[in-house]
Design a protein around this motif. Structure first.
Motif, mmCIF file in Angstrom:
data_model
loop_
_atom_site.group_PDB
_atom_site.id
_atom_site.type_symbol
_atom_site.label_atom_id
_atom_site.label_comp_id
_atom_site.label_asym_id
_atom_site.label_seq_id
_atom_site.Cartn_x
_atom_site.Cartn_y
_atom_site.Cartn_z
ATOM 1 N N PHE A 68 45.157 54.536 35.060
ATOM 2 C CA PHE A 68 45.700 53.572 33.861
ATOM 3 C C PHE A 68 46.110 54.690 32.991
ATOM 4 C CE2 PHE A 68 45.765 51.457 29.661
ATOM 5 C CZ PHE A 68 46.909 50.509 30.056
ATOM 6 N N TYR B 5 51.968 45.978 34.319
ATOM 7 C CA TYR B 5 51.212 45.923 33.159
ATOM 8 C C TYR B 5 50.760 44.639 32.745
ATOM 9 C CZ TYR B 5 51.715 50.948 32.284
ATOM 10 O OH TYR B 5 51.565 52.250 32.618
ATOM 11 N N PHE C 197 47.905 43.848 35.237
ATOM 12 C CA PHE C 197 46.805 44.822 34.784
ATOM 13 C C PHE C 197 46.162 43.930 33.630
ATOM 14 C CE2 PHE C 197 44.485 48.083 32.298
ATOM 15 C CZ PHE C 197 43.937 48.839 33.311
ATOM 16 N N LYS D 213 44.084 41.058 35.019
ATOM 17 C CA LYS D 213 42.945 41.452 35.860
ATOM 18 C C LYS D 213 41.912 41.911 34.623
ATOM 19 C CE LYS D 213 41.349 44.570 39.320
ATOM 20 N NZ LYS D 213 40.868 46.030 38.866
ATOM 21 N N VAL E 166 48.078 44.180 41.665
ATOM 22 C CA VAL E 166 48.338 45.380 40.785
ATOM 23 C C VAL E 166 48.562 46.717 41.745
ATOM 24 C CG1 VAL E 166 47.061 46.970 39.181
ATOM 25 C CG2 VAL E 166 47.180 44.470 38.711
#
Length: 185
Positions: free
Chosen positions: A100, A134, A137, A140, A161
């Motif tokens: 990330f 994004y 993400f 999640k 993702v």
């Protein structure tokens, strides 16, 4: 026997997914409305912005593969391998964190210098996948904190993702590496 999700759990997951969608749409709107910069703000020692993004994206892809392998191992779904040792969990968390963090200069460069583009199919797919990555993400990460998550939720979000990372790499780094004259370090 199937269990019925409680209304509270459904609202929590709906909120996580809605927040993820808001992140994706927000990035897309910003990228579309923002006037792209005419000059790269940074190259981090690479010969240019495109090589920087391609190589950092490759690092992200490598850590994303480590994420998938470690997740499969933790969930007992890695064929031919026994129970995951205690160190696999921290490796999974740190590899995700590194992926990330390494993705952030790439995303910032894309949004600031290029914006959301739709000039050709490859670029449109790449721009859309970046925004969705994004958003996925965010959903999640929120989903990890929800209690009593449905068993399918995190693997589906994680798989989504990962798929988006692969798609981003294919539509950017692979394209750059295979286009003659572009792949400089």
């Amino acid at each position: 026997m199937a269990t019925v999700a409680s209304p509270r759990r459904s609202v929590s997951w709906a909120a996580a997914l809605l927040l993820g969608a808001a992140v994706a749409v927000g990035l897309g709107v910003y990228g579309r409305l923002h006037e792209p910069g005419s000059v790269a703000l940074y190259t981090l020692g690479f010969s240019g912005q495109l090589p920087m993004k391609a190589w950092l994206s490759t690092v992200v892809l490598i850590f994303a593969v480590l994420q998938v392998v470690s997740a499969l191992w933790m969930w007992g779904r890695l064929p031919g391998v026994g129970t995951a040792p205690a160190w696999v969990g921290p490796v999974h968390r740190w590899s995700g964190t590194i992926a990330f963090v390494v993705s952030l200069p790439v995303a910032f460069a894309c949004l600031w210098t290029l914006g959301f583009r739709s000039g050709d199919v490859r670029v449109l797919v790449h721009s859309t996948a970046g925004c969705l990555f994004y958003g996925g993400f965010a959903a999640k990460m929120i989903g990890l904190r929800l209690k009593a998550a449905p068993r399918w939720a995190l693997p589906v979000l994680g798989g989504t993702v990962f798929t988006l990372i692969v798609l981003l790499w294919l539509t950017s780094a692979l394209w750059l590496f295979t286009t003659p004259g572009l792949a400089k370090i």
